[in-house]
Scaffold this motif. Sequence first.
Motif, PDB file in Angstrom:
ATOM      1  N   SER A  10       0.856  -1.190   0.000  1.00 52.43           N
ATOM      2  CA  SER A  10       0.000   0.000   0.000  1.00 52.43           C
ATOM      3  C   SER A  10       0.885   1.230   0.000  1.00 52.43           C
ATOM      4  O   SER A  10       1.994   1.208   0.534  1.00 52.43           O
ATOM      5  CB  SER A  10      -0.884   0.038   1.238  1.00 52.43           C
ATOM      6  OG  SER A  10      -1.748  -1.066   1.246  1.00 52.43           O
ATOM      7  N   HIS A  21      -4.810   7.488  -1.191  1.00 49.36           N
ATOM      8  CA  HIS A  21      -4.375   6.090  -1.240  1.00 49.36           C
ATOM      9  C   HIS A  21      -4.050   5.723  -2.673  1.00 49.36           C
ATOM     10  O   HIS A  21      -4.941   5.397  -3.456  1.00 49.36           O
ATOM     11  CB  HIS A  21      -5.464   5.175  -0.683  1.00 49.36           C
ATOM     12  CG  HIS A  21      -5.836   5.506   0.733  1.00 49.36           C
ATOM     13  ND1 HIS A  21      -5.064   5.098   1.792  1.00 49.36           N
ATOM     14  CD2 HIS A  21      -6.862   6.235   1.241  1.00 49.36           C
ATOM     15  CE1 HIS A  21      -5.616   5.559   2.908  1.00 49.36           C
ATOM     16  NE2 HIS A  21      -6.696   6.257   2.596  1.00 49.36           N
ATOM     17  N   LYS A  24      -3.502   0.127  -2.827  1.00 50.44           N
ATOM     18  CA  LYS A  24      -4.178  -0.484  -1.693  1.00 50.44           C
ATOM     19  C   LYS A  24      -3.978  -1.983  -1.744  1.00 50.44           C
ATOM     20  O   LYS A  24      -4.512  -2.653  -2.617  1.00 50.44           O
ATOM     21  CB  LYS A  24      -5.680  -0.162  -1.743  1.00 50.44           C
ATOM     22  CG  LYS A  24      -6.009   1.291  -1.374  1.00 50.44           C
ATOM     23  CD  LYS A  24      -7.498   1.555  -1.511  1.00 50.44           C
ATOM     24  CE  LYS A  24      -7.768   2.583  -2.583  1.00 50.44           C
ATOM     25  NZ  LYS A  24      -9.162   2.753  -2.912  1.00 50.44           N
TER      26      LYS A  24
END
Lengths: 341, 219
Positions: A10, A21, A24
Motif C-alpha cells: 500500500s 491512497h 491499496k
Amino acid sequence: MALIELHGVSKTYKQPEGSVHALKNVDLQIEKSDIFGIIGMSGAGKSTLVRCLNFLERPTEGEILIDGKNLADLSEKELRKQRSETGMIFQHFNLLMQKNVISNVCFPLRLLKVKRKEAEQRALDLLKLVGLEDKAKAYPAQLSGGQKQRVAIARALASSPKILLCDEATSALDPQTTESILQLLKEINREMGITIVIITHQMSVVQEACNKVAIIEDGQVAETGEVEKIFNAPQSKAGRRLIYGEGSEAIRKMESSNKMSVGKKVRIVFTRNSSFEPVIANMILHFRTPVNILRANTGNIGGVAKGDMILGLPEDIRLQEEMEQYLQDHGLEVQEVEKDV
Amino acid sequence: MFELQTINMLLEGIRDTVYMTLTSTLAGYALGLPIGVILAVTDKDGIRPNRIIYRILDVISNILRSIPFLILLIVLIPFTRFVVGKSYGSSATVVPLVICAAPYIGRLVESSLKEVDKGVIEAARSMGASDLDIIFRVMLVEARTSLVTGATIALGTILGYSAMAGTVGGGGLGDIAVRYGYYRYQTDIMVVTVLLIIILFQIFQTIGMKIAKKVEKRK
C-alpha cells in the motif's frame, strides 16, 4: 519463487487536504522472463506501483521481494546497487540533454566506476543493438522520439540489468514507432532473458508485447493473469472497460439517440485463424437474419490473426441463443456485453 | 586629448576594476555555488529536503541581500581591515563585494538548478545514482547554460557595485569618476570613465553569452 513478488503493498500520500491512497493492498507475482503488463486508466496508481519496484517510492505498507531480497531491508548503498540491476525507461525518455548519445549510454556505467574506454565499448555495442551506432556523437535534441527511446533503452541495459521497467514508454510515440519499440523490447526479452514490466494505458500495447497482465483500478489489482485469457474473457468491470474500449461508449451514444434498436449485445473474440473465415457472413446466410456489427477490431498480433467484435443480435430470444451457439461452435469466444460497459 | 598621466590613471583604473570584478566574482562563486547547491538540494522539492538547513540559509541570504551595498560597505569596514589590513583601495573593496555577491550568486545558482528536469534526476536515481552523483553529474551538468548566463549577470552586477565602492575610496574606475567628476568637476574624465565602464560591461556580457551558447546542447 517468482522474480518479483509484492505482498500487501500500500502507498498512502499524506497531504493537507487528506490522505491519498495510491495503492491499496497490492499482491503481484512476476516470473523471470515474463513480459508483464500493468494496465490501468490515468490515476489508477500504476506509475506509483512501478516506482515501488525499485524503491523510487517506498511503500507505506507491505513488502517487495526481488529475487527473494526484501527491498526494505537493504541499506542505502545496497539499494543503489539493486537499482543498478533494474533498468528503467520513461514516457519522456529523460535523457541528459547536455550529453551526447554515447555519454548518455555510458552514464550508468560511469556511476558504477567502469573505466571510460570499457564503458564506451559497451555503449557502442548497445547502440548497435538498438540500431543507432551512427548517432553516437549526436545530442538527444537532434533525435526523433523513437530514437530517443532507443537511446534510453540502450542506457537502461548498460549495467546488464535483470529487470527492465517501462513507465508509459510508448505513450509519447506514434503507432509505427510504438510497434518498433515493442518489437525491440520483445527481442531483448527473448535474447537476453530480461524480465520486462510494461506500464501502459493502452490495451494494444499489452496485446502486442506482454504474456501476462495485471489490470489496476483505483490502486487495486482488479484482475491478473495471462493476456490471452483476460482479453478473451475479462472478469472485472475495469478489465471490460479497458478491453471493450471506446467502442462501448459509441454504442451507448447510438442507443440513446434512438436511431437503432438492438436486442442483445455480445462480444466475440477471434482466436487463432478464425478471423480468416467469414463466420459472421455465414451465420447471417444460415439464419437469414441480419446482425448489427457495432464495433470491430481485428489485426495481426504476433503473427496470429486476432480481434474482437461487438454484435447486436435480433430481439427474438430463441434466435439469440441459436446464434450464440453457432458462434461458439465455430470456435469463437462469446460473452454478453452488459449495460455498464 | 588627455595628458599621459591621466591616461595612465585611467588604465590603472581599468586594471583595478577588472581585478576587483573578477576576483570578487570568483570568490563569490566559491561561497555562493555551495550555498546555491545546498538551497536547491534541501528545498522541499529538492533531492534531499531539509527544512532547517534551507530556512537558515534562506534567512541569512535574504538578510544580506536586503542591506544596501553602500551601507554594507561601511558596516564591514572593521572586518575588511581585519582581513586585508586596510579599508580603502581595490583589495579592500573585494571583501564587501564578496559578502554581498555570495548570497546573490547563491540565489542565481539555486534557480538554475531548480530548472533541471525532475525526470532526468529520477532516471539517474533509477540507475543507482547517489545524491552527490546527482548534484555533480546531473544537476550541475544539465543546468550549465543557465549557470553561465547567471554568472554573466553576476559579473555585470559586481562590476556595477565595484564602481559604487568608489565613493568610499574603493579604487578602480568608479573611484576615478567620483574623485574627478564629483569632487573636481572634471566632467570630461568622468564621461570617459563612464564610457569605459559601459565598454567593460559589454565585453563581459558578450563573452558570457558566447560561452553560454557554446555549452548549450539542448537544441
